[in-house]
Design a protein around this motif. Structure first.
Motif, PDB file in Angstrom:
ATOM      1  N   TYR A  24      -0.666 -52.326 -72.225  1.00 37.11           N
ATOM      2  CA  TYR A  24      -0.341 -50.901 -72.125  1.00 37.11           C
ATOM      3  C   TYR A  24       0.658 -50.609 -71.021  1.00 37.11           C
ATOM      4  O   TYR A  24       1.518 -49.745 -71.162  1.00 37.11           O
ATOM      5  CB  TYR A  24      -1.606 -50.075 -71.826  1.00 37.11           C
ATOM      6  CG  TYR A  24      -2.414 -49.735 -73.034  1.00 37.11           C
ATOM      7  CD1 TYR A  24      -2.213 -48.531 -73.699  1.00 37.11           C
ATOM      8  CD2 TYR A  24      -3.376 -50.592 -73.514  1.00 37.11           C
ATOM      9  CE1 TYR A  24      -2.955 -48.202 -74.812  1.00 37.11           C
ATOM     10  CE2 TYR A  24      -4.124 -50.267 -74.628  1.00 37.11           C
ATOM     11  CZ  TYR A  24      -3.913 -49.080 -75.271  1.00 37.11           C
ATOM     12  OH  TYR A  24      -4.656 -48.763 -76.374  1.00 37.11           O
ATOM     13  N   GLN A  37       3.134 -49.302 -79.391  1.00 38.28           N
ATOM     14  CA  GLN A  37       1.909 -49.368 -78.607  1.00 38.28           C
ATOM     15  C   GLN A  37       0.668 -49.698 -79.432  1.00 38.28           C
ATOM     16  O   GLN A  37      -0.113 -50.556 -79.057  1.00 38.28           O
ATOM     17  CB  GLN A  37       1.682 -48.044 -77.858  1.00 38.28           C
ATOM     18  CG  GLN A  37       0.444 -48.053 -76.984  1.00 38.28           C
ATOM     19  CD  GLN A  37       0.508 -49.103 -75.892  1.00 38.28           C
ATOM     20  OE1 GLN A  37       1.410 -49.084 -75.083  1.00 38.28           O
ATOM     21  NE2 GLN A  37      -0.428 -50.018 -75.868  1.00 38.28           N
ATOM     22  N   THR A  85      -1.561 -53.101 -78.871  1.00 36.18           N
ATOM     23  CA  THR A  85      -2.972 -53.081 -78.486  1.00 36.18           C
ATOM     24  C   THR A  85      -3.819 -53.864 -79.480  1.00 36.18           C
ATOM     25  O   THR A  85      -4.636 -54.699 -79.095  1.00 36.18           O
ATOM     26  CB  THR A  85      -3.482 -51.628 -78.409  1.00 36.18           C
ATOM     27  OG1 THR A  85      -2.694 -50.932 -77.450  1.00 36.18           O
ATOM     28  CG2 THR A  85      -4.938 -51.575 -78.016  1.00 36.18           C
TER      29      THR A  85
END
Length: 160
Positions: free
Chosen positions: A37, A118, A122
Motif C-alpha cells: 500500500y 491498488q 493488495t
C-alpha cells in the motif's frame, strides 16, 4: 495471569502474551502487506505500529479468536488506506530512493507490484506472497469471493 479480552458470546480469551506472540509471528506479513500500500519504509513501519496499537485497544471487538490474523490484517489495511488519504493532502518536497533494496529480483518484483492498481496489488500480495485463500480475502476485504476470484484471474492472465 495476563491481561485478557473476553468475548462474552464465545467465551474466548486472548491474553497479553497470546497477543504479543501472534503479532510477533505476523510482523513480516504485516510489513509486506503495508508495503503493498505504502511506498516509504518508515510509512510501512508506522502503519504496522499503529495497527498493532489499535488492535490492542480494540481487542474486545474480536469476536472469534481463530480470526485474529484476518482481523489484524483488516485493521492494517484500514490504517494504510487512511495514511494514503493523508499523504494525498501533502505535497512531497523530494522523492528519496529506498535504502537497502539492492537485489535486482527484489527491485523488479517491487516495480511490478507498484505497476498494478491498488486492489490488484493488495490481492496479489495477500494471495501469492502471504498465502491467504479467496475466502479469507473476501472476509478480510469485506467483499464477495467471486469478486476476488475474478481479480486473481486478472492477475494470473496478466502474468502470462
Amino acid at each position: 495471569m495476563g491481561v485478557s479480552a473476553l468475548d462474552e458470546k464465545e467465551g474466548e480469551h486472548v491474553t497479553r502474551e497470546d497477543f504479543e506472540e501472534r503479532v510477533l509471528g505476523a510482523r513480516e506479513k504485516l510489513y509486506r502487506v503495508a508495503r503493498s500500500y505504502l511506498q516509504g519504509e518508515q510509512d510501512c513501519l508506522d502503519a504496522v505500529s499503529e495497527s498493532v496499537l489499535r488492535a490492542w485497544q480494540k481487542l474486545s471487538t474480536l469476536r472469534r479468536e481463530e480470526y485474529f490474523d484476518t482481523w489484524l490484517m483488516r485493521i492494517l489495511i484500514r490504517e494504510c488506506v487512511n495514511m494514503q488519504r493523508r499523504q494525498r493532502r501533502v505535497t512531497p518536497v523530494a522523492s528519496l530512493p529506498e535504502q537497502g533494496e539492492s537485489d535486482a529480483d527484489t527491485v523488479a518484483l517491487r516495480d511490478a507490484l507498484d505497476a498494478l492498481p491498488q486492489k490488484l496489488r493488495t490481492v496479489t500480495v495477500l494471495y501469492y506472497m502471504e498465502g491467504y485463500g479467496v475466502r479469507e480475502l473476501a472476509r478480510m476485504l469485506r467483499s464477495g469471493e467471486r469478486r476476488y476470484g475474478l481479480l486473481l484471474a486478472l492477475v494470473i492472465v496478466a502474468t502470462l
